[in-house]
Design an enzyme around this catalytic site. Structure first.
Site, PDB file in Angstrom:
ATOM      1  N   ASP A 177       0.835  -1.217   0.000  1.00 18.89           N
ATOM      2  CA  ASP A 177       0.000   0.000   0.000  1.00 18.89           C
ATOM      3  C   ASP A 177       0.860   1.253   0.000  1.00 18.89           C
ATOM      4  O   ASP A 177       1.443   1.624   1.010  1.00 18.89           O
ATOM      5  CB  ASP A 177      -0.903  -0.002   1.252  1.00 18.89           C
ATOM      6  N   ASP A 189     -10.420  -5.403  -0.906  1.00 17.88           N
ATOM      7  CA  ASP A 189      -9.345  -4.723  -0.180  1.00 17.88           C
ATOM      8  C   ASP A 189      -9.916  -3.791   0.881  1.00 17.88           C
ATOM      9  O   ASP A 189     -10.563  -2.796   0.562  1.00 17.88           O
ATOM     10  CB  ASP A 189      -8.486  -3.918  -1.172  1.00 17.88           C
TER      11      ASP A 189
HETATM   12  C1  DX5 Z   1      -6.263   0.735   2.898  1.00 15.23           C
HETATM   13  C2  DX5 Z   1      -5.402  -0.262   2.117  1.00 15.23           C
HETATM   14  C3  DX5 Z   1      -5.716  -1.688   2.494  1.00 15.23           C
HETATM   15  C4  DX5 Z   1      -5.495  -1.981   3.986  1.00 15.23           C
HETATM   16  C5  DX5 Z   1      -5.860  -3.420   4.287  1.00 15.23           C
HETATM   17  O1  DX5 Z   1      -6.086   2.016   2.369  1.00 15.23           O
HETATM   18  O2  DX5 Z   1      -5.594  -0.121   0.738  1.00 15.23           O
HETATM   19  O3  DX5 Z   1      -4.896  -2.544   1.703  1.00 15.23           O
HETATM   20  O4  DX5 Z   1      -4.135  -1.772   4.309  1.00 15.23           O
HETATM   21  O5  DX5 Z   1      -5.762  -3.585   5.681  1.00 15.23           O
HETATM   22  P1  DX5 Z   1      -7.042  -4.225   6.454  1.00 15.23           P
HETATM   23  O6  DX5 Z   1      -7.212  -5.596   5.865  1.00 15.23           O
HETATM   24  O7  DX5 Z   1      -6.604  -4.256   7.901  1.00 15.23           O
HETATM   25  O8  DX5 Z   1      -8.188  -3.332   6.182  1.00 15.23           O
HETATM   26 ZN    ZN Z   2      -4.619  -1.703  -0.480  1.00 11.45          ZN
END
Ligand code: DX5
Ligand code: ZN
Length: 361
Positions: free
Chosen positions: A129, A272
Site C-alpha cells: 500500500d 481490499d
Molecule cells: C487501505 C489499504 C488496504 C489496507 C488493508 O487504504 O488499501 O490494503 O491496508 O488492511 P485491512 O485488511 O486491515 O483493512
Molecule cells: Zn490496499
C-alpha cells in the site's frame, strides 16, 4: 524451497528425496512448487545462470490440482470426467483465488521482516500500500522501498498506488519491480489511465484500477474492462489498515458484476479493506478472487495458520457455488452425483451438509 516446505506439500516424504539423488550425481538441483509461475520463471533463470554443472528443476505438482475431488486422487489418472460434471469442474477451475497480505498492517520499521512473514506464511501475493499523504492523509512508502524489498522474494508484488497524479509516477513502480500496479479511478481520466494501461501492458505488468467505497466504476473506464487485469473494490475508505468492512460493498459488487459481465471482464476482483475470516466467504460469493488481509492476516502472529484458515473458509464458500451450479444444471440427481465424486471424509460431509441446507437433496 527448503526441505520442510517440500515434505509438507507431499505426505509421502520419500518422494522429495529425488533431489538428493541428483545432488549425489553432482547436479545443481532446483526444487520448486510447480503450480507457481513465478517459481518456474525464477528456476529457469537460476538454471541458465548456473555454469559448469548441469541443472535439474524438480517441479512439485499435485495431480488434479484445483479440482477438489480429483486432487491427489489416483483414480483420476488418465480418466475423463462425465460430460454432465464438466461445466461444474470448469466453474471450479475458474474460481481459483489468491491471498495477498497487506504489509502496512505489520511492523512498518521492519518491512523486510514482514515480507519474510508473507513468504513463510505461504502468501500468494504481497500487497504493497503506497500512500503519498495527498491522495490519502497518511504516508507509507514509495517506489524506493519497493525496489529495496524486491530482492527478498519472487512472490508477486501487488502495488496499490494511493497517490495523486499516478500517470507521472507509475513508471518508477514498474522499474521498482511491481508485478501488478493498481491506480485509483478518482485521480485518473480516460487519457491518463490509457497512458498507464499501455505502459503497464508494454512492460508486462498487471493493470489494476481501484475505486473507493463511494465511487462507482466511471463510464470512461468501461473501454478498458476487457484488458483490465485487476479491479480493486475498496471496502474501507483508503488511508490505513485495521478499519471495519463497509457492508454496502456487497450490494455494490452485485451492480459491478453486471457491468463487468457486459464488458467481457476477464481479470479478477480484489477485495481490499476490512476483509476478515468472517466476511471472506461472502466476498468470494460477491465475486472477489483476490483477498487482501492487513490486520486480519499480517496483523496476526501465525501468518501461515491464518492464511490457511482463509483458504478453508473461502473453499467452503466455493463449494456452495459449485452445488448451486449442479442443481441449476441437473437438479438433485446431479447434486448427488457431484457429492459422490468426493472421497468419504470431511470435505464430502461438508458438501452434503450445504446441499441439505439448500434443499438440494
Ligand atoms: C487501505 C489499504 C488496504 C489496507 C488493508 O487504504 O488499501 O490494503 O491496508 O488492511 P485491512 O485488511 O486491515 O483493512
Ligand atoms: Zn490496499
Amino acid at each position: 524451497m527448503e526441505g520442510n516446505d517440500i515434505s509438507e506439500m507431499w505426505n509421502d516424504a520419500s518422494r522429495w528425496k529425488t533431489g538428493d539423488k541428483w545432488r549425489s550425481f553432482g547436479w545443481n538441483v532446483i526444487e520448486i512448487e510447480g503450480h507457481k509461475i513465478e517459481q518456474i520463471d525464477a528456476a529457469i533463470s537460476k538454471a541458465n545462470s548456473t555454469k559448469g554443472i548441469p541443472s535439474i528443476i524438480i517441479a512439485r505438482t499435485i495431480k488434479g490440482k484445483s479440482v477438489e475431488h480429483m486432487e491427489s486422487n489416483p483414480q483420476w489418472h488418465g480418466k475423463a470426467p462425465d460430460s454432465d460434471t464438466v461445466p461444474i469442474i470448469n466453474l471450479e477451475l475458474d474460481s481459483q483465488f489468491v491471498i495477498a497480505p497487506s504489509i502496512i498492517a505489520g511492523d512498518m520499521t521492519h518491512l523486510e521482516n514482514e515480507i519474510k512473514r508473507c513468504v513463510t506464511g505461504r502468501a500468494d501475493y504481497i500487497h504493497l500500500d503506497v500512500m503519498d499523504g495527498k491522495f490519502v492523509p497518511n504516508k507509507t512508502f514509495d517506489h524506493n522501498k519497493i525496489k529495496e524489498l524486491r530482492s527478498l522474494t519472487i512472490l508477486p508484488f501487488d502495488s496499490h498506488l494511493m497517490i495523486d497524479e499516478p500517470v507521472k509516477h507509475v513508471k518508477e513502480y514498474v522499474e521498482a519491480g511491481s508485478d501488478i500496479i493498481t491506480v485509483h479511478a478518482e485521480v485518473c481520466d480516460e487519457s491518463s489511465f490509457g497512458e498507464i494501461h499501455d505502459l503497464l501492458k508494454h512492460n508486462q505488468v498487471g493493470v489494476g484500477l481501484a475505486i473507493n467505497p463511494d465511487t462507482e466504476l466511471p463510464v470512461w473506464s468501461y473501454k478498458f474492462i476487457p484488458t483490465l487485469d485487476q479491479l480493486i473494490v475498496m471496502s474501507v475508505v483508503p488511508g490505513k489498515s485495521g478499519q471495519k468492512y463497509i457492508e454496502e460493498t456487497h450490494e455494490k459488487m452485485k451492480r459491478l458484476n453486471v457491468i463487468l459481465n457486459e464488458h467481457q471482464f476477464s481479470g479478477y476482483i480484489e477485495a481490499d479493506g476490512g476483509v476478515t475470516l468472517e466476511n471472506a466467504g461472502s466476498c468470494f460469493i460477491d465475486g472477489a478472487r483476490c483477498f487482501v488481509g492487513g490486520s486480519a492476516i499480517i496483523g496476526q502472529k501465525d501468518v501461515r495458520g491464518i492464511i490457511n484458515e482463509f483458504r478453508i473458509h473461502i473453499l467452503k464458500a466455493r463449494r456452495k457455488i459449485l452445488l448451486d451450479k449442479a442443481y441449476q444444471l441437473g437438479g438433485s440427481t446431479l447434486v448427488k452425483k457431484w457429492i459422490d465424486l468426493h472421497i468419504i471424509g470431511e470435505k464430502k460431509e461438508h458438501i452434503r451438509k450445504i446441499a441439505a441446507q439448500e434443499g438440494y437433496l
